[in-house]
Design a protein around this motif. Structure first.
Motif, PDB file in Angstrom:
ATOM      1  N   GLN A  48       0.840  -1.186   0.000  1.00 49.78           N
ATOM      2  CA  GLN A  48       0.000   0.000   0.000  1.00 49.78           C
ATOM      3  C   GLN A  48       0.881   1.244   0.000  1.00 49.78           C
ATOM      4  N   PRO A  49       0.610   2.189  -0.916  1.00 52.86           N
ATOM      5  CA  PRO A  49       1.425   3.401  -0.927  1.00 52.86           C
ATOM      6  C   PRO A  49       1.215   4.202   0.359  1.00 52.86           C
ATOM      7  N   CYS A  50       2.271   4.871   0.802  1.00 51.71           N
ATOM      8  CA  CYS A  50       2.174   5.700   1.997  1.00 51.71           C
ATOM      9  C   CYS A  50       3.001   6.968   1.808  1.00 51.71           C
ATOM     10  N   ASN A  51       2.705   7.943   2.627  1.00 46.85           N
ATOM     11  CA  ASN A  51       3.405   9.218   2.555  1.00 46.85           C
ATOM     12  C   ASN A  51       4.656   9.180   3.418  1.00 46.85           C
ATOM     13  N   LEU A  52       5.707   9.788   2.913  1.00 46.63           N
ATOM     14  CA  LEU A  52       6.946   9.956   3.664  1.00 46.63           C
ATOM     15  C   LEU A  52       7.235  11.447   3.797  1.00 46.63           C
ATOM     16  N   SER A  53       8.227  11.797   4.576  1.00 43.10           N
ATOM     17  CA  SER A  53       8.564  13.209   4.761  1.00 43.10           C
ATOM     18  C   SER A  53       9.008  13.856   3.448  1.00 43.10           C
ATOM     19  N   ILE A  54       9.483  13.056   2.497  1.00 41.85           N
ATOM     20  CA  ILE A  54       9.924  13.608   1.219  1.00 41.85           C
ATOM     21  C   ILE A  54       8.783  13.826   0.232  1.00 41.85           C
ATOM     22  N   GLY A  55       7.574  13.312   0.531  1.00 50.40           N
ATOM     23  CA  GLY A  55       6.448  13.556  -0.352  1.00 50.40           C
ATOM     24  C   GLY A  55       5.348  12.512  -0.240  1.00 50.40           C
ATOM     25  N   GLN A  56       4.227  12.850  -0.892  1.00 49.92           N
ATOM     26  CA  GLN A  56       3.056  11.972  -0.879  1.00 49.92           C
ATOM     27  C   GLN A  56       3.308  10.746  -1.761  1.00 49.92           C
ATOM     28  N   TYR A  57       2.927   9.568  -1.252  1.00 54.53           N
ATOM     29  CA  TYR A  57       3.044   8.288  -1.956  1.00 54.53           C
ATOM     30  C   TYR A  57       4.492   7.938  -2.344  1.00 54.53           C
ATOM     31  N   GLU A  58       5.454   8.448  -1.607  1.00 52.83           N
ATOM     32  CA  GLU A  58       6.865   8.162  -1.901  1.00 52.83           C
ATOM     33  C   GLU A  58       7.330   6.850  -1.267  1.00 52.83           C
ATOM     34  N   GLY A  59       6.519   6.285  -0.376  1.00 53.15           N
ATOM     35  CA  GLY A  59       6.886   5.044   0.289  1.00 53.15           C
ATOM     36  C   GLY A  59       5.839   3.972   0.065  1.00 53.15           C
ATOM     37  N   THR A  60       6.144   2.758   0.516  1.00 50.37           N
ATOM     38  CA  THR A  60       5.223   1.630   0.386  1.00 50.37           C
ATOM     39  C   THR A  60       5.195   0.863   1.696  1.00 50.37           C
ATOM     40  N   SER A  61       3.984   0.651   2.214  1.00 52.07           N
ATOM     41  CA  SER A  61       3.810  -0.208   3.384  1.00 52.07           C
ATOM     42  C   SER A  61       3.666  -1.636   2.892  1.00 52.07           C
TER      43      SER A  61
END
Length: 187
Positions: A15-28
């Motif tokens: 599932q995409p997730c938000n990181l401090s570097i931006g929206q949807y930049e990470g994945t759970s």
């Protein structure tokens, strides 16, 4: 060198997730009987990298699903037939909010307010997705249909040992070959 994430046995959902570097930049990554963890990588990169790791491109896997099932909109994909990796998307692959879920771990899909749904997995972990329960159920059933069609093709291939694999075809069906060779006995 940092190892880049590849979908493995026991992965239930991405599932995409938000990181401090931006929206949807990470994945759970939701794993069976483990805590979910966050990878600093976009979900589409993980999907594409995993497809290539298991021997094909994402585009080919999509086309393979469409050829086998006729599902053209948001087709599910199989990463590898070696273990349960039939994943279905919740949205178009062009949408950043697209979540990928493994059909083998879904226990229930429940309706929530504002066209959201809650997916509960067999180990009682759950996630909330921005898609109606009706649409989620439809995508889940597409994944199950793809699984059925692949399973049926493998069973048909293994029950007809007199029919050889045609290696002259322009595209060899790896699943046909794996099913045929899995029927050999050790002597």
């Amino acid at each position: 060198m940092i190892q880049q994430y590849i979908i493995k046995k026991g992965d239930m959902a991405l599932q995409p997730c938000n990181l401090s570097i931006g929206q949807y930049e990470g994945t759970s990554i939701y794993k069976y009987k483990e805590e979910s963890n966050v990878i600093k990588d976009r979900i589409h990169k993980i999907i594409d990298r995993s497809c290539r790791f298991y021997g094909s491109s994402y585009v080919f896997k999509k086309e393979d699903t469409m050829r086998i099932t006729g599902i053209c909109s948001k087709p599910p994909i199989l990463f590898t037939p070696l273990f349960p990796t039939y994943f279905f998307p919740t949205h178009s692959d062009r949408k950043e909010e697209n979540t990928w879920i493994n059909i083998h771990y879904v226990q229930s899909i429940r309706t929530l307010k504002d066209k959201k749904s809650k997916v509960t997995f067999v180990d009682n972990q759950s996630m909330i997705v921005n898609i109606s329960a009706h649409s989620m159920q439809h995508q889940y059933l597409n994944g199950i249909y793809y699984y059925y069609m692949m399973d049926r093709a493998a069973r048909v291939a293994t029950f007809d040992p007199e029919s050889p694999i045609d290696y002259t075809k322009s595209q060899l069906n790896i699943y046909e070959a794996l099913a045929k060779y899995s029927s050999f006995e050790n002597k």
